[in-house]
Scaffold this motif. Structure first.
Motif, PDB file in Angstrom:
ATOM      1  N   GLN A 114       0.802  -1.212   0.000  1.00 22.05           N
ATOM      2  CA  GLN A 114       0.000   0.000   0.000  1.00 22.05           C
ATOM      3  C   GLN A 114       0.843   1.273   0.000  1.00 22.05           C
ATOM      4  N   LYS A 213      -5.756   4.434  -2.464  1.00 20.57           N
ATOM      5  CA  LYS A 213      -7.077   3.816  -2.412  1.00 20.57           C
ATOM      6  C   LYS A 213      -7.200   2.845  -3.577  1.00 20.57           C
ATOM      7  N   ASN A 215      -9.021   1.938  -6.074  1.00 23.48           N
ATOM      8  CA  ASN A 215     -10.119   2.221  -6.989  1.00 23.48           C
ATOM      9  C   ASN A 215      -9.996   1.337  -8.223  1.00 23.48           C
TER      10      ASN A 215
END
Length: 254
Positions: A114, A213, A215
């Motif tokens: 991440q 994020k 997405n």
């Protein structure tokens, strides 16, 4: 009076070889064969609607909005309509195989990596003189000069200068390691102490840190990256035998 030039299969093959494009061509052929063979083994097939969507996407990607645009593009690339459909078929088959193999791995991979997908909005000026960079850094800290003023004075590239040194949104891998460490440890908005790299002395304004994020756009990218790594591994395990004839190239894969 226009002149004509005949280009034979031998000419094409010779040009590919002397322009050092042959390894890339062979690898592309290997990728296509690996994709089709693996898809067949795992039972992946394309429905007519999927093939039509793939063809539409291919036209959209190449801005082929009218029928005449498509025919002109096919002529330019020496493709028949059947070959155009074969290209769309391979593209869609590749996407479907990637989803089959790695869709369930995308989310775990994202959370494991991440930090690599976080973004930073930065402005940057690169100088040759460390003493000058330190002097300007101190002036910035004391509000004696603005970053935009420094950018206008010391950036040579017109577009970047007009944008005040704006570098856009960049991910961790877009920065050199020593710069990434400082950027993502910053508390925006923050001016970083000058950082020396082989390119020069960097004065960086970190305007914002953007948390990663998952997405749809990032999901597609991670899926494509995982699939690309898998393909390279498959190719590395193969013994690729090329057989060159005067008018064609054959690639035999065990």
């Amino acid at each position: 009076m226009s002149k004509s030039l005949n280009v034979s299969n031998e000419d094409i093959l010779y040009q590919i070889k002397i322009s050092a494009q042959f390894p890339g061509l062979v690898e592309a052929i290997a990728c296509r064969k690996i994709i089709t063979d693996t898809a067949e083994k795992v039972g992946i097939k394309l429905e007519l609607e999927e093939l039509q969507q793939a063809a539409d996407n291919l036209r959209l990607t190449n801005k082929l909005l009218k029928a005449e645009d498509t025919w002109a593009w096919l002529e330019k690339h020496h493709l028949s309509l059947d070959e155009f459909e074969a290209l769309a078929y391979t593209n869609q088959l590749s996407n479907k195989l990637a989803t089959h193999l790695f869709a369930e791995q995308v989310e775990p991979f994202f959370y494991e990596h991440q930090l690599d997908y976080a973004g930073a909005v930065t402005y940057e000026v690169i100088l040759d003189d460390e003493d000058l960079a330190l002097e300007l850094f101190c002036a910035l800290k004391e509000n004696e000069i603005s970053f935009q003023e420094i950018a206008r004075q010391y950036i040579e590239e017109p577009e970047i200068r007009r944008a005040g040194g704006y570098r856009g949104i960049q991910r961790r891998q877009d920065f050199r390691p020593e710069i990434a460490a400082a950027v993502f440890a910053a508390t925006p908005p923050q001016i970083l102490k000058p950082i020396i790299t082989p390119k020069g002395v960097h004065i960086i304004l970190v305007e914002e840190i953007i948390e990663a994020k998952l997405n749809e756009q990032l999901r597609v990218k991670i899926l494509a990256d995982l699939f690309a790594v898998w393909l390279k591994q498959q190719i590395a395990e193969l013994e690729i035998v090329t057989q060159l004839n005067c008018d064609r190239t054959q690639v035999a894969l065990p």
